[in-house]
Design a protein around this motif. Structure first.
Motif: not given
Lengths: 240, 656
Positions: A159, A163-164, A166-167, A170-171, A174, B437-441, B466
């Motif tokens: 990634p 992307e990292l 962004g993850r 997002r995480e 959560r 996607d990888f970022a789970t968006s 989500d």
């Protein structure tokens, strides 16, 4: 005989012209545009262009007559636009006439495109006395869009930093929500346990109190029920 | 005037027939995952939506893997707040093709339906038990036992109600025949209900206890109680004949008819009181008309004054009953067919065709009735003549009516035309893939129609990972590449926004069969995300001749365009090392020279890998490969020396 010579000459000239045309054409997918007295060739410095890798806005600038422009200075700038975001980057010459390095008229504005997609280069400022305000947008008919590097990654797809990030973006909410939920559940359970404990203590205390009352009551009852000493009459006398 | 009346009665007949009571069925309306869907990740559950509320206690949903093992967790359960849905939980499923089989019982009328469909996780559900987009027949054939049972119930109740009405209004407060006839009618109805119960139990496949505890069982019990009350009324009449007893029988039979109407489809349609009321009136008027005919046959044996008067009175009452049947029939018919404009369903559905058969029978009944009404009845009531002719005609009418009750017994087991239309026709051929996607968006659901090589329609539904809300995007682009086929390049397709989160486009990027990598580039105002997907093209039907000879490998001859053919076989076709042969032929029988060819093998687990081809001859290729036991698929793509692309596939089960 003359005809054959003429044909050979024509063929040689044609091949030479084709050779020159091929060599003079941009090697990569770039957009060409003549504006006023100048000819612009614009695209990515490295194509195919991938997100997350160092690249550049490439401008090969020449006069209408094809003479390279080598004295651009800092009068011309480029604004790189992606979606609603934009960033101004300075042009630098990628050649040195004295050292004989590079292609004359080749200017670069360095950046790392971090997102795949369509980019627009907004060139503005002036070249000499000519004002410039031109936009070049990537696409199938111009120059390459930025691609996802996963297309060419091998053997493992890695990634990108974007992307990292962004993850993580997002995480983290959560995880925070999960922690908050777990904390809330734990607090609920602790509250329940505390309530049960208090209820238990109260019940125990009441039970203890009842036990004490019962004990006292039983003793009092026992005391009340203890038979009075018998009085024995003997010859009209009492023992008391 | 008579002709006008006959025409009016004929028209009434048509609407009457169309309005015979019809029951409903819980047919599949939709499912999640959808039939034929190719999912990137295993779903947590399967949810099926029916056209009528299913009875969870009698319904079954199984999810089978490729080896036929049940993989679902627990029984099918109702979905809270969604009475039309059933759901079954799934464990974490590995990649593969899964077949969902379901059997359900309608809570409304107890009718049984069942079907199956397939979806794939990481693997296209081709060659599965149910092909993509295929919905197997979901309504079992009408049960003869249930048809006989319904015939008995209808006939018994009609005879009882008709007997009471004729006794009161035609024969001066007495029964037209012996009370034993009433008993026989009750017995016919009761036996019918018993047969319906037995048939239901056989069809559903549960114990009587379980059946009677279900909603379908409750309806049967209610109808049984209704028949019990009728039995008491019959006993009362047997002990004390007279008007009170007949009134009691009429009321009890009408009550039993009301319970039967409630247990049918009318009981589930809003406004319930109206639909049940119409159905009830319909049943009662049929009882007066058809049941009355039977009693007339029993009660009118001579041409005495009382008989002559009775025939005239019955003719009047039957006319009223026919009018009520007509009006209620029209109302019910419009509902069951799905509206006046849906008359074509009479010809396009089993329900409609059965109705038309009934029309034919009813036409005969009406013709006989018209002869009685306009020829025999006047002669009998005015002159005391033609009594034998009247009896013969009425006898024929009764016989025809018995047949019509039988057809009705079958009709009520078929799904009404309107419900068949509400259930989905076989799903359109398409490939559905989902991913994130990888970022789970973002989540993307991409539908490719028809999903074959060539022009396709692409629809991408884009939602927040989500919340599931439609995702705002400035542009959506699909980028295609076929692994191992770099010469095809990476064609792209820009989609247009059609609705919030819905993007569509059309194009021909799928230029060859295979598992294409599709990158969905979603560009927003502040960034972009890429969702990688895998789209396996669907194989078109092809003509294959299979030749089996003892001791020889099975030979497949596949017809290709342009008069070409492909002969292929696996040697030896048993588990272990094998050689797969592909030979292309021209129409003349000569070998077709091939410029280049690639082949793939799909394992029983659904994984596809390349088959390295070795050229033997200009049109003959072989591949050495190890094959395990199970069902394999082999695909080959080739290009002739003339540049014509060819593709073919065949399936073979490898076993020792």
């Amino acid at each position: 005989m003359k005809g054959r010579i003429a044909a050979c000459v024509a063929l040689t000239a044609g091949l030479a012209a084709a050779f020159v045309l091929v060599l003079s054409a941009p090697a990569l997918a770039h957009e060409e545009r003549t504006v006023g007295a100048y000819h612009f060739v614009v695209g990515w410095g490295d194509e195919p262009a991938y997100a997350g890798l160092k690249n550049s806005v490439q401008l090969i600038l020449s006069t209408k007559a094809g003479k390279p422009v080598t004295n651009l200075g800092d009068s011309l700038k480029v604004e790189v636009i992606f979606g609603q975001q934009q960033m101004e980057v300075p042009f630098e010459p990628a050649f040195d006439p004295e050292e004989g390095f590079g292609t004359l008229g080749d200017y670069r504005a360095w950046l790392i495109p971090t997102a795949p997609g369509t980019y627009t280069f907004h060139l503005f400022g002036a070249i000499g006395k000519q004002k410039v305000d031109e936009r070049f947008t990537s696409g199938p008919t111009t120059f390459d869009d930025i691609s996802d590097p996963a297309e060419v990654e091998f053997p493992t797809k890695v990634p990108t930093g974007t992307e990292l990030a962004g993850r993580l973006d997002r995480e983290i909410p959560r995880v925070n929500a999960a922690i908050a939920s777990a904390r809330s559940q734990a607090e609920d359970r602790a509250d329940t346990a505390r309530t049960l404990g208090i209820v238990g203590i109260v019940i125990g205390a009441v039970g203890l109190l009842l036990a004490v009352v019962a004990l006292i009551g039983s003793r009092a009852a026992a005391h009340r029920s203890t038979p009075a000493p018998l009085s024995v009459s003997s010859g009209g006398e009492s023992r008391n | 005037m008579r002709r006008i009346i006959v025409a009016v009665l004929g028209a009434a007949l048509l609407v009457v027939v169309a309005g015979q009571p019809a029951a409903a069925h819980a047919l599949l309306r939709r499912s999640e995952p959808a039939s034929g869907a190719l999912l990137q990740a295993a779903p947590p559950k399967v949810v099926i939506t029916f056209t009528e509320p299913p009875d969870p206690s009698l319904s079954i949903v199984h999810v089978l893997d490729e080896n036929g093992r049940d993989v679902e967790q627990g029984r099918a359960e109702p979905v809270g707040g969604a009475p039309l849905e059933l759901q079954v939980a799934l464990p974490s499923l590995p990649d593969g093709v899964y077949t969902v089989t379901w059997r359900t019982v309608s809570k409304t009328d107890g009718h049984v339906t069942g079907s199956s469909f397939a979806f794939g996780v990481g693997v296209a559900p081709t060659g599965a038990v149910a092909s993509p987009g295929t919905v197997l027949p979901s309504t079992p054939s009408p049960s003869p036992l249930a048809a006989v049972g319904r015939w008995g119930l209808y006939a018994g109740l009609a005879f009882l109600f008709g007997g009471a009405v004729l006794g009161l209004f035609v024969f001066g407060g007495r029964l037209a025949s012996s009370v034993w006839v009433l008993g026989a009618a009750w017995l016919t109805g009761a036996l019918g209900l018993v047969l319906m119960t037995v048939a239901e139990r056989w069809t559903v496949g549960v114990s009587y206890g379980t059946l009677l505890r279900s909603s379908a069982g409750e309806q049967l019990i209610r109808q049984g109680i209704g028949l019990g009350v009728v039995a008491i009324a019959v006993v009362v009449v047997a002990i004390r004949p007279g008007k009170p007893g007949l009134i009691l029988i009429g009321l009890a039979a009408a009550g039993a008819m009301l319970l039967h109407a409630q247990a049918g489809h009318a009981g589930s349609q809003s406004p319930v009181w109206f639909n049940v009321g119409v159905q009830w009136l319909h049943l009662m008027s049929v009882g007066v008309w058809v049941g009355g005919l039977a009693w007339l046959l029993l009660g009118v044996r001579s041409s005495g004054p009382s008989e002559r008067a009775g025939v005239g009175r019955f003719s009047f009452i039957a006319g009223i009953a026919l009018g009520v049947v007509a009006v209620t029939g029209v109302v019910r018919a419009i509902d069951e067919i799905g509206g006046v404009g849906a008359w074509r369903r009479l010809f396009e559905t089993s329900f409609g065709v059965t109705l038309l058969i009934k029309v034919g029978l009813f036409a005969g009944l009406m013709a006989l009735g018209a002869r009685n009404r306009y020829v025999n009845v006047p002669a009998v009531s005015e002159r005391g003549e033609r009594i034998r002719s009247l009896r013969r005609t009425v006898g024929a009418e009764v016989a025809l009516a018995v047949g019509i009750f039988g057809v009705t017994g079958v009709l009520t087991q078929l799904p009404p035309a309107a419900h068949v239309a509400a259930a989905p026709s076989p799903a359109p051929a398409q490939v559905v893939v989902t991913g994130s996607d990888f970022a789970t968006s973002a989540r993307v659901r991409l539908t490719v129609m028809p999903g074959t090589v060539g022009p396709n329609h692409f629809e991408a539904q884009i939602a927040d990972y989500d919340s599931g809300a439609p995702l705002q995007a400035g542009s959506v682009t699909l980028k295609f590449s076929l692994p191992g086929q770099s010469e095809l390049g990476t064609p792209s397709l820009d989609l247009s926004r059609k609705a919030p989160g819905v993007w569509m486009g059309e194009g021909t990027p799928l230029s060859m069969p295979g598992a294409w990598d599709v990158s969905v580039l979603i560009q927003g105002p502040a960034g972009s995300v890429v969702v990688p997907l895998k789209v396996q093209t669907r194989a078109l039907p092809q003509h294959v001749e299979v030749t089996r000879a003892p001791g020889q490998p099975t030979l497949y001859t596949i017809t290709l365009p342009g008069g070409l053919s492909l002969q292929t076989y696996i040697d030896p076709g048993t588990p272990g090392n094998n050689v797969v042969h592909f030979t292309f032929f021209q129409a003349s029988g000569d070998e077709q020279p091939i410029a280049r060819a690639t082949a793939t093998a799909t394992t029983p687990a659904g994984h596809t890998h390349d088959l390295p081809l070795i050229r033997f001859d200009p049109g003959h290729f072989v591949a050495n490969t190890h094959l395990d036991e199970g069902h394999w698929r082999f695909d080959i793509q080739a290009t002739t020396r003339e540049g014509v692309p060819l593709s073919a596939y065949f399936d073979q089960t490898i076993s020792s």
